[in-house]
Design a protein around this motif. Structure first.
Motif, short mmCIF file in Angstrom:
data_model
loop_
_atom_site.label_atom_id
_atom_site.label_comp_id
_atom_site.label_asym_id
_atom_site.label_seq_id
_atom_site.Cartn_x
_atom_site.Cartn_y
_atom_site.Cartn_z
N UNK A 19 19.25 -28.84 36.94
CA UNK A 19 19.16 -27.71 37.40
C UNK A 19 19.92 -28.64 38.78
N UNK A 20 19.29 -30.05 38.75
CA UNK A 20 19.59 -31.21 39.60
C UNK A 20 20.99 -31.50 39.59
N UNK A 21 21.54 -32.19 38.08
CA UNK A 21 23.02 -32.08 37.82
C UNK A 21 24.36 -30.90 38.39
N UNK A 22 23.39 -29.40 38.42
CA UNK A 22 23.80 -28.77 39.15
C UNK A 22 24.12 -27.87 39.76
N UNK A 23 23.18 -28.83 40.83
CA UNK A 23 23.33 -28.75 42.37
C UNK A 23 24.00 -29.55 42.70
N UNK A 24 24.42 -30.81 42.44
CA UNK A 24 24.52 -32.03 42.55
C UNK A 24 26.63 -31.76 42.59
N UNK A 25 26.89 -30.89 41.45
CA UNK A 25 28.04 -30.43 41.23
C UNK A 25 28.43 -29.44 42.29
N UNK A 31 32.10 -29.48 49.32
CA UNK A 31 32.17 -30.52 50.21
C UNK A 31 34.26 -30.26 50.65
N UNK A 32 34.46 -30.10 48.93
CA UNK A 32 36.28 -29.86 48.78
C UNK A 32 36.36 -28.51 49.66
N UNK A 33 35.37 -27.40 49.30
CA UNK A 33 35.36 -25.60 49.73
C UNK A 33 35.55 -25.87 51.53
N UNK A 113 30.24 -17.36 45.06
CA UNK A 113 29.67 -18.06 46.06
C UNK A 113 29.86 -17.91 47.27
N UNK A 114 29.58 -17.96 48.31
CA UNK A 114 29.88 -18.51 49.41
C UNK A 114 29.15 -19.77 50.19
N UNK A 115 30.18 -19.75 50.78
CA UNK A 115 30.52 -22.17 51.31
C UNK A 115 29.24 -21.90 52.06
N UNK A 116 28.52 -22.16 52.17
CA UNK A 116 27.16 -22.19 52.36
C UNK A 116 26.03 -21.27 53.06
#
Length: 128
Positions: A19-25, A31-33, A113-116
């Motif tokens: 879950x932590x690795x996924x959250x990091x990605x 950031x790109x979004x 996925x909605x940024x934020x």
């Protein structure tokens, strides 16, 4: 001009992330979004390929397991549609196919996925 950018990855690798690795990605992607703000449309993570379906063949068409298109076919469009379940999504694909019978439609559950905003809760076997 608008572009669709399709993300390809080894599904087993993504599924193995903690879950932590996924959250990091996902944080990195956010950031790109943010950098693309004002130019970025809907983004989504597709459901498991094991739950994907493809509608192909003559007439009413045949529903096949898997996200499989012949190599002579290219992805030329996409639809995001809110359906109660996979059967309703297949019915919508059949409606599309009635007016475009030479097309092959892959049906995949997605997680919007909605940024934020956090992912909405999902239920059902087709969810991630």
């Amino acid at each position: 001009m608008l572009y669709a950018i399709l993300a390809y990855h080894v599904e087993a690798d993504v599924k193995s992330w903690t879950a932590e690795e996924d959250a990091t990605v996902m944080a990195g992607l956010l950031g790109v979004h943010e950098k693309l703000k004002g130019r970025l449309g809907p983004t989504a993570r597709l459901g498991d390929t094991r739950n994907a379906r493809t509608l192909r063949g003559p007439g009413h068409g045949m529903v096949l397991d898997g996200p499989f298109a012949e190599t002579k076919e290219q992805l030329l469009g996409l639809y995001m549609i809110d359906c109660a379940d996979a059967d309703e999504a297949i019915a919508a694909a059949r409606d599309l196919r009635r007016v475009n019978p030479s097309a092959v439609y892959e049906i995949r559950a997605i997680r919007r996925y909605i940024p934020g905003a956090p992912f909405a809760e999902m239920t059902g076997a087709d969810d991630l």
